[in-house]
Design a protein around this motif. Sequence first.
Motif, PDB file in Angstrom:
ATOM      1  N   GLU A   1      -9.354   4.149   0.246  1.00  0.00           N
ATOM      2  CA  GLU A   1      -9.809   3.837   1.812  1.00  0.00           C
ATOM      3  C   GLU A   1      -8.029   3.387   2.614  1.00  0.00           C
ATOM      4  OE1 GLU A   1     -12.522   0.765   1.775  1.00  0.00           O
ATOM      5  OE2 GLU A   1     -14.084   2.377   1.380  1.00  0.00           O
ATOM      6  N   ARG A   2      -7.522   2.962   1.671  1.00  0.00           N
ATOM      7  CA  ARG A   2      -6.221   2.497   2.520  1.00  0.00           C
ATOM      8  C   ARG A   2      -5.326   3.529   2.826  1.00  0.00           C
ATOM      9  NH1 ARG A   2      -4.437  -1.551  -2.460  1.00  0.00           N
ATOM     10  NH2 ARG A   2      -5.249   0.362  -3.588  1.00  0.00           N
ATOM     11  N   LEU A   3      -5.634   4.735   2.330  1.00  0.00           N
ATOM     12  CA  LEU A   3      -4.680   5.777   2.564  1.00  0.00           C
ATOM     13  C   LEU A   3      -5.319   6.387   3.915  1.00  0.00           C
ATOM     14  CD1 LEU A   3      -4.093   7.544  -0.727  1.00  0.00           C
ATOM     15  CD2 LEU A   3      -2.673   6.384   0.619  1.00  0.00           C
ATOM     16  N   THR A   4      -4.666   5.866   4.934  1.00  0.00           N
ATOM     17  CA  THR A   4      -5.062   6.628   6.157  1.00  0.00           C
ATOM     18  C   THR A   4      -4.336   7.468   6.814  1.00  0.00           C
ATOM     19  OG1 THR A   4      -4.183   4.495   7.420  1.00  0.00           O
ATOM     20  CG2 THR A   4      -6.434   4.569   6.660  1.00  0.00           C
ATOM     21  N   THR A   5      -3.076   7.520   6.637  1.00  0.00           N
ATOM     22  CA  THR A   5      -2.178   8.258   7.323  1.00  0.00           C
ATOM     23  C   THR A   5      -1.147   9.380   6.275  1.00  0.00           C
ATOM     24  OG1 THR A   5      -0.286   6.816   7.478  1.00  0.00           O
ATOM     25  CG2 THR A   5      -1.677   6.903   9.076  1.00  0.00           C
TER      26      THR A   5
ATOM     27  N   SER B   1      13.835   1.217  -7.350  1.00  0.00           N
ATOM     28  CA  SER B   1      14.175   0.792  -5.857  1.00  0.00           C
ATOM     29  C   SER B   1      13.671   2.030  -5.105  1.00  0.00           C
ATOM     30  CB  SER B   1      15.581   0.375  -5.440  1.00  0.00           C
ATOM     31  OG  SER B   1      16.339   1.578  -5.898  1.00  0.00           O
ATOM     32  N   SER B   2      13.582   3.160  -5.647  1.00  0.00           N
ATOM     33  CA  SER B   2      13.473   4.349  -4.839  1.00  0.00           C
ATOM     34  C   SER B   2      12.070   4.988  -5.226  1.00  0.00           C
ATOM     35  CB  SER B   2      14.282   5.656  -5.100  1.00  0.00           C
ATOM     36  OG  SER B   2      15.753   5.297  -4.772  1.00  0.00           O
ATOM     37  N   TYR B   3      11.296   4.058  -5.994  1.00  0.00           N
ATOM     38  CA  TYR B   3       9.731   4.338  -6.459  1.00  0.00           C
ATOM     39  C   TYR B   3       9.959   5.358  -7.329  1.00  0.00           C
ATOM     40  CZ  TYR B   3       8.075   0.858  -2.944  1.00  0.00           C
ATOM     41  OH  TYR B   3       8.036  -0.178  -2.065  1.00  0.00           O
ATOM     42  N   ASN B   4      10.700   5.692  -8.005  1.00  0.00           N
ATOM     43  CA  ASN B   4      10.607   6.487  -9.201  1.00  0.00           C
ATOM     44  C   ASN B   4      10.126   5.994 -10.450  1.00  0.00           C
ATOM     45  OD1 ASN B   4      12.356   8.764  -8.084  1.00  0.00           O
ATOM     46  ND2 ASN B   4      14.104   7.253  -8.110  1.00  0.00           N
ATOM     47  N   ALA B   5       9.202   6.658 -11.116  1.00  0.00           N
ATOM     48  CA  ALA B   5       8.427   6.080 -12.231  1.00  0.00           C
ATOM     49  C   ALA B   5       9.239   6.251 -13.414  1.00  0.00           C
ATOM     50  CB  ALA B   5       7.001   6.857 -12.247  1.00  0.00           C
ATOM     51  N   LYS B   6       9.047   4.939 -14.140  1.00  0.00           N
ATOM     52  CA  LYS B   6       9.540   4.858 -15.530  1.00  0.00           C
ATOM     53  C   LYS B   6       8.396   4.273 -16.364  1.00  0.00           C
ATOM     54  CE  LYS B   6      13.626   5.343 -13.240  1.00  0.00           C
ATOM     55  NZ  LYS B   6      14.565   6.464 -13.664  1.00  0.00           N
TER      56      LYS B   6
ATOM     57  N   THR C   1       0.815  -1.176  -0.002  1.00  0.00           N
ATOM     58  CA  THR C   1       0.083  -0.063   0.115  1.00  0.00           C
ATOM     59  C   THR C   1       0.932   1.213  -0.010  1.00  0.00           C
ATOM     60  OG1 THR C   1      -1.648  -1.090   1.296  1.00  0.00           O
ATOM     61  CG2 THR C   1      -1.915   1.237   1.253  1.00  0.00           C
ATOM     62  N   LEU C   2       0.803   1.851  -0.981  1.00  0.00           N
ATOM     63  CA  LEU C   2       1.829   3.044  -1.246  1.00  0.00           C
ATOM     64  C   LEU C   2       1.358   4.039  -0.475  1.00  0.00           C
ATOM     65  CD1 LEU C   2       2.449   2.801  -5.173  1.00  0.00           C
ATOM     66  CD2 LEU C   2       3.982   2.091  -3.309  1.00  0.00           C
ATOM     67  N   GLU C   3       2.165   4.802   0.367  1.00  0.00           N
ATOM     68  CA  GLU C   3       1.822   6.063   0.857  1.00  0.00           C
ATOM     69  C   GLU C   3       1.560   7.149  -0.062  1.00  0.00           C
ATOM     70  OE1 GLU C   3       6.102   7.734   2.474  1.00  0.00           O
ATOM     71  OE2 GLU C   3       5.042   6.350   3.853  1.00  0.00           O
TER      72      GLU C   3
ATOM     73  N   GLU D   1      -6.524   6.954 -10.744  1.00  0.00           N
ATOM     74  CA  GLU D   1      -6.353   5.306 -10.025  1.00  0.00           C
ATOM     75  C   GLU D   1      -5.271   5.513  -8.956  1.00  0.00           C
ATOM     76  OE1 GLU D   1      -6.147   1.822 -13.435  1.00  0.00           O
ATOM     77  OE2 GLU D   1      -4.800   3.163 -13.754  1.00  0.00           O
ATOM     78  N   ILE D   2      -4.333   6.268  -9.154  1.00  0.00           N
ATOM     79  CA  ILE D   2      -3.488   6.719  -8.012  1.00  0.00           C
ATOM     80  C   ILE D   2      -4.241   7.235  -6.878  1.00  0.00           C
ATOM     81  CG2 ILE D   2      -1.590   7.855  -7.272  1.00  0.00           C
ATOM     82  CD1 ILE D   2      -0.367   7.675 -10.204  1.00  0.00           C
ATOM     83  N   ALA D   3      -4.968   8.066  -7.116  1.00  0.00           N
ATOM     84  CA  ALA D   3      -5.640   8.663  -5.984  1.00  0.00           C
ATOM     85  C   ALA D   3      -6.775   7.739  -5.473  1.00  0.00           C
ATOM     86  CB  ALA D   3      -6.305  10.056  -6.462  1.00  0.00           C
ATOM     87  N   CYS D   4      -7.628   7.199  -6.216  1.00  0.00           N
ATOM     88  CA  CYS D   4      -8.755   6.463  -5.794  1.00  0.00           C
ATOM     89  C   CYS D   4      -8.473   4.923  -5.484  1.00  0.00           C
ATOM     90  CB  CYS D   4      -9.910   6.565  -6.801  1.00  0.00           C
ATOM     91  SG  CYS D   4     -10.171   8.283  -7.165  1.00  0.00           S
ATOM     92  N   GLY D   5      -7.280   4.410  -5.851  1.00  0.00           N
ATOM     93  CA  GLY D   5      -7.006   3.142  -5.696  1.00  0.00           C
ATOM     94  C   GLY D   5      -7.936   2.149  -6.339  1.00  0.00           C
ATOM     95  N   ARG D   6      -8.678   2.402  -7.685  1.00  0.00           N
ATOM     96  CA  ARG D   6      -9.584   1.727  -8.390  1.00  0.00           C
ATOM     97  C   ARG D   6      -9.180   1.636  -9.651  1.00  0.00           C
ATOM     98  NH1 ARG D   6     -15.766   3.311  -8.317  1.00  0.00           N
ATOM     99  NH2 ARG D   6     -15.520   2.421  -9.898  1.00  0.00           N
TER     100      ARG D   6
END
Length: 269
Positions: free
Chosen positions: A150-154, A58-63, A16-18, A116-121
């Motif tokens: 909903e998984r984004l809680t913090t 490895s640093s979650y940089n998008a390619k 679950t990506l923060e 998709e990134i914001a909503c997780g859908r």
Amino acid sequence: MPNGSLDMHLFKGKNTLEWTIRYKIATGLASALLYLHEEWEQCVIHRDIKSSNVMLDSSYNAKLGDFGLARLVDHDLGSQTTVLAGTMGYLAPECVTTGKASKESDVYSFGVVSLEIACGRRPVEFGKPNLVEWVWELYGTEKLLDAVDERLTTDLNEQQIICLMTIGLWCCHPDNAQRPSIRQVINVLNFESPLPSLPNKLPTPMYFAPPLQFCTFSYTSSSNGLTGSQGDHTQCSCSSCTNNSSKITMSSPGSSPSVSLLHSNKVSN
């Protein structure tokens, strides 16, 4: 790419990506698209931007990967491709009706990934409303935050969340002339330009286009949706194909076209 693809995290439970990482991925993808559209010697139209083609190091940089459908065009030319290609749900509505890809259709696909990134859908899920339609309805009723994953809680940054979802809708405008350039997107993501003011309701597009030979379309299953292709048939006697003009109305982005063929003063389906 040790962290795999974006869709593995959003939809397959890898991690679950923060929010800070998600926003970083969105801005990185926009930067990649800026290079393809404006900064290389020719414009590269990707034609298949989707979360499964966004790879993470490895640093979650998008390619951005998978250039199998990509096309090169001169910067001063418009869309060149007339064969339908891409993944349903990410295809701009004008691509479905004309088969032509452009920078604007790439921007549409970027908008879907942003949502998709914001909503997780996913853009299309069985038993659920179309992602663009759903988020646009919440935008019109000033309940945009109800669409947040909903998984984004913090570690939530409401300003960034509203920014990314608004940009996603802007990019997914049914009228390609109303979509931003990817440079405009980056300026808004960096809070160097104000958010756009969008209609409260999703506009319904209507296109008048040359006839499409629907019998030549074929769809094959893929891991992330349906991939459309159109053959090059010069003759067809089926009832769906005609030399007359076609009126094609898209009820929503990513949905199947509703077609009425116009024959003089009468309409036959």
